[in-house]
Design a protein around this motif. Structure first.
Motif, PDB file in Angstrom:
ATOM      1  N   PRO A   1       0.808  -1.233   0.000  1.00  0.00           N
ATOM      2  CA  PRO A   1       0.000   0.000   0.000  1.00  0.00           C
ATOM      3  C   PRO A   1       0.839   1.279   0.000  1.00  0.00           C
ATOM      4  N   ALA A   2       1.985   1.264   0.649  1.00  0.00           N
ATOM      5  CA  ALA A   2       2.823   2.463   0.690  1.00  0.00           C
ATOM      6  C   ALA A   2       3.314   2.845  -0.703  1.00  0.00           C
ATOM      7  N   LYS A   3       3.612   1.848  -1.525  1.00  0.00           N
ATOM      8  CA  LYS A   3       4.088   2.107  -2.886  1.00  0.00           C
ATOM      9  C   LYS A   3       2.941   2.406  -3.843  1.00  0.00           C
ATOM     10  N   MET A   4       1.813   1.774  -3.613  1.00  0.00           N
ATOM     11  CA  MET A   4       0.723   1.843  -4.574  1.00  0.00           C
ATOM     12  C   MET A   4      -0.262   2.993  -4.343  1.00  0.00           C
ATOM     13  N   SER A   5      -0.416   3.462  -3.116  1.00  0.00           N
ATOM     14  CA  SER A   5      -1.436   4.480  -2.834  1.00  0.00           C
ATOM     15  C   SER A   5      -1.271   5.774  -3.634  1.00  0.00           C
TER      16      SER A   5
ATOM     17  N   ASP B   1      -8.510   6.560  -4.140  1.00  0.00           N
ATOM     18  CA  ASP B   1      -9.244   6.098  -2.962  1.00  0.00           C
ATOM     19  C   ASP B   1      -8.377   5.201  -2.088  1.00  0.00           C
ATOM     20  N   ALA B   2      -8.738   5.095  -0.823  1.00  0.00           N
ATOM     21  CA  ALA B   2      -7.986   4.291   0.137  1.00  0.00           C
ATOM     22  C   ALA B   2      -8.034   2.805  -0.208  1.00  0.00           C
TER      23      ALA B   2
ATOM     24  N   MET C   1      -7.834   1.605  -3.083  1.00  0.00           N
ATOM     25  CA  MET C   1      -7.023   1.455  -4.290  1.00  0.00           C
ATOM     26  C   MET C   1      -7.782   0.743  -5.412  1.00  0.00           C
ATOM     27  N   LYS C   2      -8.965   1.278  -5.691  1.00  0.00           N
ATOM     28  CA  LYS C   2      -9.790   0.746  -6.779  1.00  0.00           C
ATOM     29  C   LYS C   2      -9.838   1.690  -7.971  1.00  0.00           C
ATOM     30  N   THR C   3      -9.696   2.998  -7.734  1.00  0.00           N
ATOM     31  CA  THR C   3      -9.807   3.985  -8.797  1.00  0.00           C
ATOM     32  C   THR C   3      -8.447   4.638  -9.036  1.00  0.00           C
ATOM     33  N   MET C   4      -7.910   4.423 -10.233  1.00  0.00           N
ATOM     34  CA  MET C   4      -6.604   5.003 -10.554  1.00  0.00           C
ATOM     35  C   MET C   4      -6.723   6.486 -10.841  1.00  0.00           C
ATOM     36  N   LYS C   5      -5.630   7.180 -10.577  1.00  0.00           N
ATOM     37  CA  LYS C   5      -5.569   8.610 -10.869  1.00  0.00           C
ATOM     38  C   LYS C   5      -5.458   8.818 -12.377  1.00  0.00           C
ATOM     39  N   SER C   6      -5.570  10.064 -12.796  1.00  0.00           N
ATOM     40  CA  SER C   6      -5.450  10.385 -14.227  1.00  0.00           C
ATOM     41  C   SER C   6      -4.047  10.021 -14.712  1.00  0.00           C
ATOM     42  N   GLU C   7      -3.894   9.962 -16.015  1.00  0.00           N
ATOM     43  CA  GLU C   7      -2.599   9.600 -16.595  1.00  0.00           C
ATOM     44  C   GLU C   7      -1.502  10.579 -16.167  1.00  0.00           C
ATOM     45  N   ALA C   8      -1.824  11.866 -16.120  1.00  0.00           N
ATOM     46  CA  ALA C   8      -0.837  12.875 -15.702  1.00  0.00           C
ATOM     47  C   ALA C   8      -0.420  12.668 -14.249  1.00  0.00           C
ATOM     48  N   ASP C   9      -1.388  12.410 -13.368  1.00  0.00           N
ATOM     49  CA  ASP C   9      -1.079  12.174 -11.958  1.00  0.00           C
ATOM     50  C   ASP C   9      -0.330  10.853 -11.770  1.00  0.00           C
ATOM     51  N   PHE C  10      -0.699   9.856 -12.577  1.00  0.00           N
ATOM     52  CA  PHE C  10      -0.018   8.568 -12.538  1.00  0.00           C
ATOM     53  C   PHE C  10       1.448   8.766 -12.929  1.00  0.00           C
ATOM     54  N   LYS C  11       1.672   9.554 -13.983  1.00  0.00           N
ATOM     55  CA  LYS C  11       3.042   9.808 -14.446  1.00  0.00           C
ATOM     56  C   LYS C  11       3.848  10.529 -13.370  1.00  0.00           C
ATOM     57  N   ALA C  12       3.247  11.477 -12.695  1.00  0.00           N
ATOM     58  CA  ALA C  12       3.939  12.204 -11.624  1.00  0.00           C
ATOM     59  C   ALA C  12       4.315  11.251 -10.491  1.00  0.00           C
ATOM     60  N   ALA C  13       3.403  10.363 -10.121  1.00  0.00           N
ATOM     61  CA  ALA C  13       3.690   9.389  -9.066  1.00  0.00           C
ATOM     62  C   ALA C  13       4.760   8.404  -9.519  1.00  0.00           C
ATOM     63  N   TRP C  14       4.713   8.035 -10.802  1.00  0.00           N
ATOM     64  CA  TRP C  14       5.692   7.090 -11.349  1.00  0.00           C
ATOM     65  C   TRP C  14       7.101   7.691 -11.320  1.00  0.00           C
ATOM     66  N   THR C  15       7.227   8.930 -11.752  1.00  0.00           N
ATOM     67  CA  THR C  15       8.547   9.556 -11.798  1.00  0.00           C
ATOM     68  C   THR C  15       9.067   9.862 -10.395  1.00  0.00           C
ATOM     69  N   ALA C  16       8.185   9.939  -9.412  1.00  0.00           N
ATOM     70  CA  ALA C  16       8.615  10.162  -8.028  1.00  0.00           C
ATOM     71  C   ALA C  16       9.188   8.893  -7.399  1.00  0.00           C
ATOM     72  N   MET C  17       8.909   7.743  -8.005  1.00  0.00           N
ATOM     73  CA  MET C  17       9.440   6.478  -7.487  1.00  0.00           C
ATOM     74  C   MET C  17      10.927   6.354  -7.803  1.00  0.00           C
ATOM     75  N   LYS C  18      11.623   5.635  -6.947  1.00  0.00           N
ATOM     76  CA  LYS C  18      13.026   5.335  -7.197  1.00  0.00           C
ATOM     77  C   LYS C  18      13.116   4.344  -8.361  1.00  0.00           C
ATOM     78  N   PRO C  19      14.183   4.408  -9.150  1.00  0.00           N
ATOM     79  CA  PRO C  19      14.323   3.488 -10.293  1.00  0.00           C
ATOM     80  C   PRO C  19      14.243   2.005  -9.907  1.00  0.00           C
ATOM     81  N   ASP C  20      14.792   1.628  -8.750  1.00  0.00           N
ATOM     82  CA  ASP C  20      14.717   0.219  -8.353  1.00  0.00           C
ATOM     83  C   ASP C  20      13.285  -0.183  -7.994  1.00  0.00           C
ATOM     84  N   GLU C  21      12.491   0.763  -7.467  1.00  0.00           N
ATOM     85  CA  GLU C  21      11.083   0.475  -7.186  1.00  0.00           C
ATOM     86  C   GLU C  21      10.308   0.321  -8.488  1.00  0.00           C
ATOM     87  N   GLN C  22      10.620   1.173  -9.478  1.00  0.00           N
ATOM     88  CA  GLN C  22       9.976   1.054 -10.787  1.00  0.00           C
ATOM     89  C   GLN C  22      10.289  -0.307 -11.400  1.00  0.00           C
TER      90      GLN C  22
END
Length: 93
Positions: A32-36, A41-42, A44-65
């Protein structure tokens, strides 16, 4: 009496070994810490928009990606996280 004790010991050992094996094989997709950050929603059924998803993705460390993409490559895990994995693959290759 000795056979009963040996049998109970063997059953207890098998149960401990089985739980140790399953407990050590956790997926980044179930953390949950990585995916939220990717969901609105808490539960974790509704994904964020593509732009928000991309922002969360780029905030992850490369090894987590890498760990997420590896888990998305697993057919069983991908099946239960298909939408997320599709978006992650789009972001990370």
């Amino acid at each position: 009496m000795n056979i009963k004790m040996l049998t109970m010991g063997a059953i207890a050992f098998a149960m401990m070994t089985g739980s140790a094996l399953t407990g050590g094989n956790t997926s980044a997709l179930d953390d949950p810490a990585k995916m939220s950050p990717f969901f609105t929603d808490a539960g974790m059924k509704t994904m964020k928009s593509e732009a928000d998803f991309k922002a969360a993705w780029t905030a992850m460390k490369p090894d987590e990606q890498k760990a997420v993409l590896k888990d998305c490559g697993d057919a069983t895990l991908n099946k239960s996280h298909a939408d997320f994995c599709a978006m992650a693959k789009k972001m990370g290759g």
